[in-house]
Design an enzyme around this catalytic site. Structure first.
Site, PDB file in Angstrom:
ATOM      1  N   ASN A 155       0.807  -1.239   0.000  1.00 38.37           N
ATOM      2  CA  ASN A 155       0.000   0.000   0.000  1.00 38.37           C
ATOM      3  C   ASN A 155       0.829   1.273   0.000  1.00 38.37           C
ATOM      4  O   ASN A 155       0.440   2.251  -0.653  1.00 38.37           O
ATOM      5  CB  ASN A 155      -1.038  -0.027   1.132  1.00 38.37           C
ATOM      6  CG  ASN A 155      -0.412  -0.070   2.489  1.00 38.37           C
ATOM      7  OD1 ASN A 155       0.542  -0.810   2.713  1.00 38.37           O
ATOM      8  ND2 ASN A 155      -0.921   0.718   3.400  1.00 38.37           N
ATOM      9  N   GLU A 254       3.289  -4.497  12.292  1.00 44.63           N
ATOM     10  CA  GLU A 254       2.340  -3.407  12.024  1.00 44.63           C
ATOM     11  C   GLU A 254       1.257  -3.999  11.137  1.00 44.63           C
ATOM     12  O   GLU A 254       1.516  -4.326   9.970  1.00 44.63           O
ATOM     13  CB  GLU A 254       3.045  -2.236  11.339  1.00 44.63           C
ATOM     14  CG  GLU A 254       4.105  -1.614  12.241  1.00 44.63           C
ATOM     15  CD  GLU A 254       4.869  -0.480  11.587  1.00 44.63           C
ATOM     16  OE1 GLU A 254       5.813   0.014  12.218  1.00 44.63           O
ATOM     17  OE2 GLU A 254       4.543  -0.090  10.452  1.00 44.63           O
ATOM     18  N   CYS A 288      -3.263   1.815   6.217  1.00 43.44           N
ATOM     19  CA  CYS A 288      -3.718   1.102   7.416  1.00 43.44           C
ATOM     20  C   CYS A 288      -4.392   2.039   8.399  1.00 43.44           C
ATOM     21  O   CYS A 288      -5.176   1.606   9.230  1.00 43.44           O
ATOM     22  CB  CYS A 288      -2.539   0.410   8.075  1.00 43.44           C
ATOM     23  SG  CYS A 288      -1.241   1.572   8.528  1.00 43.44           S
ATOM     24  N   GLU A 467       7.470   0.897  16.607  1.00 40.05           N
ATOM     25  CA  GLU A 467       8.679   1.363  15.925  1.00 40.05           C
ATOM     26  C   GLU A 467       8.590   2.871  15.835  1.00 40.05           C
ATOM     27  O   GLU A 467       7.537   3.461  16.052  1.00 40.05           O
ATOM     28  CB  GLU A 467       8.820   0.701  14.553  1.00 40.05           C
ATOM     29  CG  GLU A 467       8.980  -0.820  14.681  1.00 40.05           C
ATOM     30  CD  GLU A 467       9.505  -1.494  13.415  1.00 40.05           C
ATOM     31  OE1 GLU A 467      10.291  -0.867  12.676  1.00 40.05           O
ATOM     32  OE2 GLU A 467       9.121  -2.646  13.173  1.00 40.05           O
TER      33      GLU A 467
HETATM   34  P1  NAD Z   1      -0.311  -9.240   3.306  1.00 44.63           P
HETATM   35  O1  NAD Z   1      -0.234  -9.663   4.726  1.00 44.63           O
HETATM   36  O2  NAD Z   1      -1.126 -10.027   2.360  1.00 44.63           O
HETATM   37  O3  NAD Z   1       1.150  -9.217   2.669  1.00 44.63           O
HETATM   38  C1  NAD Z   1       2.184  -8.449   3.213  1.00 44.63           C
HETATM   39  C2  NAD Z   1       3.508  -9.092   2.870  1.00 44.63           C
HETATM   40  O4  NAD Z   1       3.600 -10.359   3.502  1.00 44.63           O
HETATM   41  C3  NAD Z   1       3.707  -9.339   1.381  1.00 44.63           C
HETATM   42  O5  NAD Z   1       5.060  -9.083   1.071  1.00 44.63           O
HETATM   43  C4  NAD Z   1       3.379 -10.820   1.256  1.00 44.63           C
HETATM   44  O6  NAD Z   1       4.002 -11.439   0.161  1.00 44.63           O
HETATM   45  C5  NAD Z   1       3.930 -11.346   2.564  1.00 44.63           C
HETATM   46  N1  NAD Z   1       3.331 -12.605   3.027  1.00 44.63           N
HETATM   47  C6  NAD Z   1       2.048 -13.040   2.818  1.00 44.63           C
HETATM   48  N2  NAD Z   1       1.881 -14.245   3.419  1.00 44.63           N
HETATM   49  C7  NAD Z   1       3.059 -14.572   4.002  1.00 44.63           C
HETATM   50  C8  NAD Z   1       3.516 -15.684   4.760  1.00 44.63           C
HETATM   51  N3  NAD Z   1       2.728 -16.715   5.031  1.00 44.63           N
HETATM   52  N4  NAD Z   1       4.792 -15.679   5.209  1.00 44.63           N
HETATM   53  C9  NAD Z   1       5.605 -14.648   4.957  1.00 44.63           C
HETATM   54  N5  NAD Z   1       5.238 -13.570   4.221  1.00 44.63           N
HETATM   55  C10 NAD Z   1       3.980 -13.524   3.765  1.00 44.63           C
HETATM   56  O7  NAD Z   1      -0.748  -7.722   3.334  1.00 44.63           O
HETATM   57  P2  NAD Z   1      -1.027  -6.752   2.096  1.00 44.63           P
HETATM   58  O8  NAD Z   1      -2.319  -7.145   1.484  1.00 44.63           O
HETATM   59  O9  NAD Z   1       0.203  -6.694   1.240  1.00 44.63           O
HETATM   60  O10 NAD Z   1      -1.170  -5.323   2.812  1.00 44.63           O
HETATM   61  C11 NAD Z   1      -2.367  -4.802   3.268  1.00 44.63           C
HETATM   62  C12 NAD Z   1      -2.493  -5.040   4.761  1.00 44.63           C
HETATM   63  O11 NAD Z   1      -1.405  -4.445   5.436  1.00 44.63           O
HETATM   64  C13 NAD Z   1      -3.727  -4.382   5.349  1.00 44.63           C
HETATM   65  O12 NAD Z   1      -4.296  -5.245   6.295  1.00 44.63           O
HETATM   66  C14 NAD Z   1      -3.172  -3.156   6.066  1.00 44.63           C
HETATM   67  O13 NAD Z   1      -3.953  -2.669   7.122  1.00 44.63           O
HETATM   68  C15 NAD Z   1      -1.862  -3.668   6.542  1.00 44.63           C
HETATM   69  N6  NAD Z   1      -0.932  -2.571   6.823  1.00 44.63           N
HETATM   70  C16 NAD Z   1      -0.660  -2.229   8.118  1.00 44.63           C
HETATM   71  C17 NAD Z   1       0.193  -1.162   8.410  1.00 44.63           C
HETATM   72  C18 NAD Z   1       0.494  -0.727   9.812  1.00 44.63           C
HETATM   73  O14 NAD Z   1       1.394   0.068   9.982  1.00 44.63           O
HETATM   74  N7  NAD Z   1      -0.224  -1.195  10.812  1.00 44.63           N
HETATM   75  C19 NAD Z   1       0.765  -0.467   7.368  1.00 44.63           C
HETATM   76  C20 NAD Z   1       0.463  -0.824   6.062  1.00 44.63           C
HETATM   77  C21 NAD Z   1      -0.391  -1.886   5.798  1.00 44.63           C
HETATM   78  O1  6OD Z   2       4.095   6.851   8.706  1.00 43.86           O
HETATM   79  C1  6OD Z   2       4.596   5.762   9.025  1.00 43.86           C
HETATM   80  O2  6OD Z   2       5.722   5.669   9.537  1.00 43.86           O
HETATM   81  C2  6OD Z   2       3.846   4.537   8.813  1.00 43.86           C
HETATM   82  N1  6OD Z   2       4.402   3.396   9.276  1.00 43.86           N
HETATM   83  C3  6OD Z   2       2.678   4.568   8.157  1.00 43.86           C
HETATM   84  C4  6OD Z   2       1.874   3.435   7.929  1.00 43.86           C
HETATM   85  C5  6OD Z   2       0.838   3.503   7.087  1.00 43.86           C
HETATM   86  C6  6OD Z   2       0.027   2.370   6.812  1.00 43.86           C
HETATM   87  O3  6OD Z   2      -0.472   2.092   5.757  1.00 43.86           O
END
Ligand code: NAD
Ligand code: 6OD
Length: 486
Positions: A155, A254, A288, A467
């Site tokens: 994202n 995260e 997120c 972090e």
């Molecule tokens: P995802 O969990 O599908 O994938 C994230 C990464 O993990 C990718 O590189 C994927 O290839 C890898 N992955 C998937 N399954 C795995 C496994 N079994 N073992 C090791 N690696 C694996 O997430 P996404 O769809 O790429 O991203 C969207 C999600 O991320 C949303 O839920 C969003 O809220 C969350 N997100 C959270 C934050 C935060 O800071 N809290 C920030 C950005 C995105």
């Molecule tokens: O601003 C940041 O440092 C951070 N980790 C943002 C995360 C955004 C989630 O999609």
């Protein structure tokens, strides 16, 4: 960008692999190129290179030298700023202005920020009198864990990857990074910058691939990986935590969110409308921290719904480089299917669709892209799935509330706990309410404003650990206490 083959970067060299997968534009479905997929052999090579770097020239860099290197990486990204913008836009379909002002700008800032922090970082020092009367002193030293695996989502690809690479290198670790399969391009450019500025071989390694039964799983299961930092879905976090349990490796997560925005009747109305418009629809809702649940105090509820509807309907959806574009496509057709599934479910669950709820029609190549309309719902019950599950698209639900206690109960009634935003002119109320929300971050009269020294992370399903600033230095280093009886 011309048709390309994106390769891994292992032990200071770009290497291919026999298996590849497609890199596709979400804007019009065009094939952008091919990406090498790492198997167990490539992941082993990357981890071994990272481990070897812990005994090579990289291990002899002082903290000040590592800080200088981080500055050179930041300079390197700035020199190729427009290449990074193009890579990010090609993979994600986001507006060019956003890639410039947010994604790539933060990529640079992440390296500069952790360069400054590691230059300043000191240890702790304590004095005590021992039983035999001598003055004993104890102090702490920071050491790298060794090999850190960094797994990132699609994202905010460069922002979220560099947010972890910078502090990991600042603390002297070697890293193996695996970007999302949907956004391999900016990570590959980052590897080129690492190479250009002379990052020692093995300190930074990149493998491409998928999660389960692919590079992500092979990496997180590898016994020579000392710590794992992951951003992505909560379910993936659980899977990775199970892998990390073998060997009791450190993790930092995260994860997802179902964030609330709370609009009090005493707010600056226009600022609140503009703020919620941003917090719900930025990056097509694929942040997120986006607000998918909006609670508005009853006296201004009807007016707020009408104003947010008008704002959402003015958002311009389109090509990344179109004049005045506000929203690009979603990341992929697969993700659009998921978002459209929630659009349908919301109606089945009794939502009134205030605006949107479908796919925009352009009459050109964009009709092959993964676009959806900015969407607003009202009328859902608090226990509807669309109120409890993260959609991760340009959508929010607006509900009225009557008291602070009521809204606190409803905001906290979530399996997630990432972030919240409050809109009010009464700062006393803002302080009182903020501390009672079970999330990692609360914004008051703003959203997404970040001081990189502050802790970032979530509670419950939204993550594990924090972090940012010294919290990153703590995660990416092992502290040793040395007690000296002189
Ligand atoms: P995802 O969990 O599908 O994938 C994230 C990464 O993990 C990718 O590189 C994927 O290839 C890898 N992955 C998937 N399954 C795995 C496994 N079994 N073992 C090791 N690696 C694996 O997430 P996404 O769809 O790429 O991203 C969207 C999600 O991320 C949303 O839920 C969003 O809220 C969350 N997100 C959270 C934050 C935060 O800071 N809290 C920030 C950005 C995105
Ligand atoms: O601003 C940041 O440092 C951070 N980790 C943002 C995360 C955004 C989630 O999609």
């Amino acid at each position: 960008m011309s048709h390309h083959l994106l390769r891994h970067y292992i032990a200071g060299a770009f290497v291919g692999s026999s298996r590849t997968f497609d890199n596709v534009s979400p804007v019009d479905g065009r094939l952008l190129g091919q990406v090498c997929e790492a198997g167990q052999a490539e992941v082993n090579a990357a981890v071994e290179a990272a481990a070897a770097a812990q005994n090579g020239p990289w291990a002899r860099f002082s903290a000040a030298q590592r800080a200088d290197l981080l500055e050179r990486i930041a300079d390197g990204i700035e020199r190729r700023f427009e290449d990074f913008v193009a890579a990010e836009v090609a993979d994600t379909g986001r507006p060019v202005h956003q890639a410039r002002s947010l994604d790539v700008a933060r990529g640079v800032q992440n390296f500069r920020s952790f360069a400054g922090l590691v230059r300043q970082a000191g240890g702790e020092f304590f004095e005590m009198r021992s039983g035999d009367g001598s003055d004993v002193f104890s102090y702490t030293v920071r050491k790298p864990h060794g090999v850190v695996a960094i797994i990132s989502p699609w994202n905010l690809p460069l922002l979220l990857l560099t947010w972890k690479v910078a502090p990991a290198l600042a603390c002297g670790n070697s890293v193996v990074v695996k970007p999302s399969e949907d956004t391999p391009s900016s990570a590959t450019l980052l590897a080129e910058v690492m190479h250009e500025v002379g990052v020692p071989a093995g300190a930074f390694n990149l493998v491409h691939g998928f999660g389960p039964n692919s590079a992500g799983e092979f990496l997180t299961r590898h016994p020579r990986v000392d710590a794992i930092t992951f951003t992505g879905e909560s379910r993936t976090g659980s899977t990775i935590m199970r892998a990390a349990a073998e060997g009791v490796r450190e993790v930092s997560f995260e994860l997802g969110g179902k964030n609330a925005a709370v609009v009090f009747a005493d707010c600056d109305f226009d600022a609140a409308v503009a703020g919620v418009l941003r917090s719900s629809f930025t990056n097509s809702g694929q942040v997120c921290l986006c607000s998918e649940r909006v609670y508005v105090e009853r006296p201004i509820y009807e007016r707020f719904v009408a104003a947010l509807k008008a704002g959402a309907e003015k958002l311009k959806i389109g090509y990344p480089d179109e004049d005045g574009v506000n929203m690009g496509s979603l990341i992929s057709h697969k993700h659009r299917d998921k978002v459209l599934g929630y659009f349908q479910l919301a109606v089945e669950e009794g939502a009134s669709v205030v605006t949107g709820g479908g796919v925009p029609r352009f009459g050109d190549a964009r009709d092959k892209g993964a676009f959806v309309q900015p969407t607003i719902w009202t009328g859902l019950a608090d226990d509807a799935r669309c109120m409890r599950e993260e959609v991760f698209g340009p959508v929010c639900h607006i509900a009225p509330f009557d008291s602070d206690e009521e809204v606190l109960r409803r905001v906290n009634d979530s399996a997630y706990g990432l972030a919240a935003s409050l809109w009010t002119r009464d700062l006393g109320r803002a302080h009182r309410v903020s501390r009672r929300i079970h999330v990692g971050m609360v914004w008051v009269n703003t959203w997404f404003l970040r001081d990189l020294r502050t802790p970032f992370g979530g509670a419950r399903l939204s993550g594990l650990g924090r972090e940012g600033g010294r919290h990153s230095l703590d995660f990416y280093s092992e502290l040793t206490t040395i007690c000296v009886n002189p």
